[in-house]
Design a protein around this motif. Structure first.
Motif, short mmCIF file in Angstrom:
data_model
loop_
_atom_site.label_atom_id
_atom_site.label_comp_id
_atom_site.label_asym_id
_atom_site.label_seq_id
_atom_site.Cartn_x
_atom_site.Cartn_y
_atom_site.Cartn_z
N THR A 634 0.82 -1.22 0.00
CA THR A 634 0.00 0.00 0.00
C THR A 634 0.85 1.26 0.00
N ILE A 635 1.94 1.26 0.78
CA ILE A 635 2.72 2.50 0.86
C ILE A 635 3.74 2.64 -0.26
N ALA A 636 4.00 1.53 -1.01
CA ALA A 636 5.08 1.58 -1.99
C ALA A 636 4.82 2.64 -3.06
N GLU A 637 5.85 3.44 -3.34
CA GLU A 637 5.75 4.50 -4.35
C GLU A 637 6.01 3.87 -5.72
N PRO A 638 4.98 3.84 -6.57
CA PRO A 638 5.13 3.11 -7.84
C PRO A 638 6.09 3.76 -8.83
N SER A 639 6.38 5.05 -8.66
CA SER A 639 7.23 5.71 -9.66
C SER A 639 8.72 5.45 -9.42
N VAL A 640 9.06 4.81 -8.29
CA VAL A 640 10.48 4.56 -8.00
C VAL A 640 11.06 3.58 -9.01
N ARG A 641 12.24 3.88 -9.54
CA ARG A 641 12.88 3.01 -10.54
C ARG A 641 14.00 2.17 -9.93
N SER A 642 14.54 2.60 -8.79
CA SER A 642 15.70 1.92 -8.23
C SER A 642 15.31 0.58 -7.65
N SER A 643 16.34 -0.20 -7.29
CA SER A 643 16.12 -1.55 -6.82
C SER A 643 17.20 -1.87 -5.78
N TYR A 644 17.22 -3.07 -5.27
CA TYR A 644 18.30 -3.51 -4.37
C TYR A 644 18.90 -4.79 -4.94
N PRO A 645 20.19 -4.98 -4.73
CA PRO A 645 20.83 -6.17 -5.29
C PRO A 645 20.63 -7.41 -4.42
N VAL A 646 20.71 -8.58 -5.05
CA VAL A 646 20.81 -9.85 -4.32
C VAL A 646 21.97 -10.61 -4.94
N GLY A 647 22.40 -11.68 -4.28
CA GLY A 647 23.46 -12.52 -4.83
C GLY A 647 22.90 -13.85 -5.31
N LEU A 690 14.87 -10.11 -8.82
CA LEU A 690 15.45 -11.41 -8.46
C LEU A 690 14.63 -12.54 -9.09
N ILE A 691 13.33 -12.34 -9.27
CA ILE A 691 12.52 -13.37 -9.95
C ILE A 691 12.95 -13.47 -11.42
N VAL A 692 13.13 -12.32 -12.06
CA VAL A 692 13.51 -12.33 -13.47
C VAL A 692 14.89 -12.97 -13.63
N GLU A 693 15.81 -12.62 -12.73
CA GLU A 693 17.16 -13.19 -12.87
C GLU A 693 17.13 -14.70 -12.62
N GLY A 694 16.37 -15.12 -11.62
CA GLY A 694 16.25 -16.56 -11.35
C GLY A 694 15.68 -17.29 -12.56
N ALA A 695 14.64 -16.72 -13.16
CA ALA A 695 14.02 -17.36 -14.33
C ALA A 695 15.00 -17.40 -15.49
N GLU A 696 15.76 -16.31 -15.70
CA GLU A 696 16.75 -16.27 -16.79
C GLU A 696 17.80 -17.36 -16.62
#
Ligand code: ZN
Ligand code: ZN
Ligand code: FE
Length: 763
Positions: A634-647, A690-696
């Motif tokens: 609910t609070i997430a700002e949809p216009s944000v483009r940045s992300s966080y990394p995972v390994g 991370l879902i897209v990278e896992g699927a790739e």
């Protein structure tokens, strides 16, 4: 001389309780044919005789002009020797042959009946049980098959002469409508006080109920599949009192409005959403609320959405018209108990909640909650599939080799019978923590077995030994059983509803489900093929402090993820987290984490959402599972483009997804004072990435480019739509649940299919 011939026609599918026999009668007359039509336990049988051309025309129109609620699955035609009577007639039902006929779901009051309901010249003017062959109760009044009045809870109401005439007249809309009734012969309303004392009946009962609602009181209203608790949705005091008495302080309450125009004053309603609202199934539809919104804030505190539905029984139409305001219409229960549907039970349980009971003397045979839907990624999607849909079977591409019964999960339980190409996914049974829900599961299984003559020769259940649904399998001592891994079942449910027989990458993100290694899974990438599956990637394990109880304690999950990402340094992080923990809890939790006591390992994605919500200070304790995660969306700002990394760490033939960099990124942003809405937005992007990278990675290794998104986490619309879009851009074929819920309400379908495949390989 034109040739006269005779045909015996068997029609299978949903052809009972939908006005099919009168339709056949009219059609036969139009073509000048003789003969008869009757219900059989496998559908409808038609015996017709006439000229060959007329027979051809009749056969063609039989499928092309069938009534709107009918669903014909198979028509078989045989020739026979001449010799039927002179006119066409509707015969009696035949109860002797095997039962495979389909009992239909309940349907909302049709426009023709609504028009009569408000027509002062009609003999059913303001009659609260008006129905016809196109509408009214079906599944919730069915006690046995074939679906005839004598086998429904309408049996005690003997038809008056006027009704009998309509019932027998093939040109009447009420011909062979089993729920037909009128003020002279049918059920009647009564109003009871909070102490169950009778106050009024009929029109006076309605008038007093409407007055009570206008005065801000709480009225328990008996509906199709159970009791609702109704109150004025524009009155903050009334809604607050309802929440307090119901002991439900958080979950949004559903609201009933008179029509789509009224819905538009509260929410934005697209044409697709309007169609869902107005469909004969009449689900609750989740819609984006307007600001400002004329409803009391207490209806759905802090939510950008409202669950709206339109009236679906005559009683609803009358109440909404008479009260003239939107009404909260929430399940008649306390907290998360199953909805009350038996009169005595409702009076006993809801006495402390309701000021008045608006009830009636038609018995509800089966409890059936409202269905909940929403538009998601351009299509309809279920949050709960129940009234209006159950017990309509899903037709699958792959038939079940033997009759199978799948007992479902523990929360949001549904069960599923499979036979031939049909999967009978049940109505919503509920959370099996409650004895009444366990009883509902046992009764529901027995009822379906009777209605559809189902004798399971195979049982499917979750791997979790402590689920009540698993325990129920013990009652079928002689039937072979197959334990199905939770996330495997989720993925197969999604694949089965789309008829996918090829290998598919299943991304199963949910709260919890027992894994094959004894850990609590919930952030899984599975490669699923018809006869096997592999876990190719998953979120790395963290501690689940206190086990299942962690679902109600997001602060514990935040501490667990911080512990994994930062170790004991977490005490010195400049984010004020330890300070915000419930008083005195940290030393004990720290010991649990250090010594790994009462800390099973989990890869749960749902708990990761909880952890982030708690880190942002949104919610330290949750009243129900996924509450914190929903608030994060609910609070997430949809216009944000940045992300966080995972390994992505290679291990065995797959990968472990290391979420520690993500958690550290959020901690750094918190310390730097970044807006919480932006952090929440970036977190959603990170899960998408991370879902897209896992699927790739899996696609590169296996060549599979089909992805099924499943599990309760995908009720998060922001995450689901972003992830699906991103996967499509990368050339994946993406499958979302459309016919069953992505949450555990759809689990039983997957269990049934997995067990059947396992058994056919084993046997
Ligand atoms: Zn009708
Ligand atoms: Zn009557
Ligand atoms: Fe699940």
């Amino acid at each position: 001389m034109p040739t006269v011939e005779r045909r015996l026609i068997a029609v299978e599918g949903i052809v009972q309780g939908v006005g099919f026999r009168p339709f056949v009668h009219r059609l036969a007359n139009a073509h000048g044919l003789r003969g008869s039509v009757h219900n059989s336990t496998s559908g409808v049988v038609i015996d017709v005789e006439g000229q060959r051309d007329a027979l051809e025309g009749f056969l063609q129109q039989l499928t092309t002009s069938a009534p709107p609620r009918a669903a014909i699955e198979r028509v078989s035609v045989e020739r026979a020797a001449l010799g039927v009577g002179t006119a066409f007639r509707i015969g009696d039902s035949d109860a002797a042959t095997p039962r495979t006929a389909l009992v239909t779901p309940d349907a909302a009051t049709c426009p023709a009946c609504v028009a009569e309901l408000f027509d002062s010249a009609d003999r059913r003017y303001r009659y609260p049980f008006i129905a016809c062959a196109d509408c009214g109760p079906r599944f919730t009044i069915a006690q046995d098959v074939p679906f005839d009045r004598a086998r429904t809870t309408m049996a005690p109401f003997a038809l008056c002469d006027a009704c009998r005439q309509e019932y027998g007249n093939p040109h009447d809309r009420r011909c062979h409508a089993q729920a037909i009734a009128c003020p002279a012969c049918g059920p009647a309303l009564s109003l009871l006080g909070g102490d169950a004392a009778p106050l009024a009946t009929g029109e006076a009962a309605l008038a007093l109920a409407a007055a009570a609602l206008r005065a801000g009181q709480i009225v328990a209203v008996k509906g199709l599949g159970g009791y609702h608790l109704a109150t004025d949705a524009t009155d903050p005091l009334a809604v607050r009192r309802l929440r307090a008495r119901k002991r439900r302080d958080a979950k949004p309450l559903a609201v009933m409005v008179r029509d789509v125009d009224a819905a538009r004053t509260l929410c934005a309603v697209s044409p697709h959403e309007a169609a869902l609202l107005e469909s004969p199934e009449r689900p609750i539809v989740l819609l984006a609320r307007r600001t400002p919104c004329p409803l009391a804030d207490e209806v759905a505190p802090g939510s950008r959405q409202l669950g709206l539905m339109l009236p679906y029984t005559p009683v609803h139409h009358l109440l909404l018209a008479d009260v003239g305001r939107p009404l909260v219409m929430t399940s008649g229960n306390l907290t998360d108990e199953p909805i009350a549907y038996r009169d005595a039970d409702a009076l006993a349980r809801l006495r402390s909640v309701a000021d008045r009971f608006l009830t009636h003397d038609r018995v509800i045979a089966t409890r059936c909650d409202d269905s909940v839907m929403r538009m998601l990624w351009g299509g309809p999607s279920f949050v709960r599939r129940s009234r209006g849909f159950a017990p309509q079977p899903l037709r699958l591409a792959e038939p079940f080799p033997v009759p199978v019964l799948a007992l479902g999960g523990h929360l949001k339980n549904t069960f599923c019978f499979g036979r031939d190409a049909h999967a009978f996914l049940s109505h919503h049974v509920g959370d099996l923590d409650h004895p009444a829900a366990c009883e509902g599961l046992r009764e529901g299984v027995a009822h379906y077995a009777r209605l559809f003559a189902l004798r399971p020769e195979l049982l499917a259940h979750d791997l979790h030994p402590d689920y009540r649904s698993t325990a129920l399998a013990d009652q079928f001592a002689d039937v072979p059983r197959v334990g199905v891994q939770h996330h495997h079942a989720h993925v197969v449910a999604c694949a089965a509803e789309h008829g996918i027989m090829e290998p598919v990458i299943g991304v199963a993100f949910d709260g919890t489900g027992l894994g094959t290694d004894g850990a609590i899974w919930g952030g899984e990438f599975l490669l699923v093929e018809p006869h096997g599956w592999h876990r190719l990637a998953h979120l790395d394990y963290v501690a689940l402090p206190g086990g299942d109880a962690a679902a109600r304690a997001p602060w514990r999950m935040a501490a667990s993820h911080l512990w994994a990402a930062c170790g004991a340094d977490l005490e010195h992080l400049p984010i004020g987290f330890v300070e915000r923990m419930p008083d005195g809890e940290w030393p004990l939790l720290r010991q649990m984490l250090e010594r790994r006591v009462a800390c099973p390992e989990t890869s749960s994605a749902g708990r990761l959402f909880d952890a982030v919500a708690a880190l942002l200070g949104l919610r330290m304790r949750a009243a129900f599972e996924a509450q914190a995660a929903m608030e994060l969306e609910t609070i997430a700002e949809p216009s944000v483009r940045s992300s966080y990394p995972v390994g992505f760490e290679e291990r065995g033939d797959g990968w472990i997804v290391d979420t520690r960099p993500l958690v550290r990124g959020i901690v750094a942003d918190l310390a730097a004072g970044r807006a919480h809405a932006d952090i929440a937005g970036a977190f959603h992007n990170a899960v998408r990435d991370l879902i897209v990278e896992g699927a790739e990675r899996i696609a590169r290794r296996t060549g599979v480019r089909r992805v099924a998104l499943t599990g309760g986490v995908f009720q998060n619309a922001l995450l689901t739509e972003r992830t699906a879009d991103a996967l499509v851009v990368r050339g994946f074929e993406v499958f979302l649940h459309r016919r069953v819920p992505c949450n555990d309400g759809g689990l039983a379908l997957g269990q049934a299919v997995v067990a059947s495949r396992a058994a056919s390989v084993g046997g």
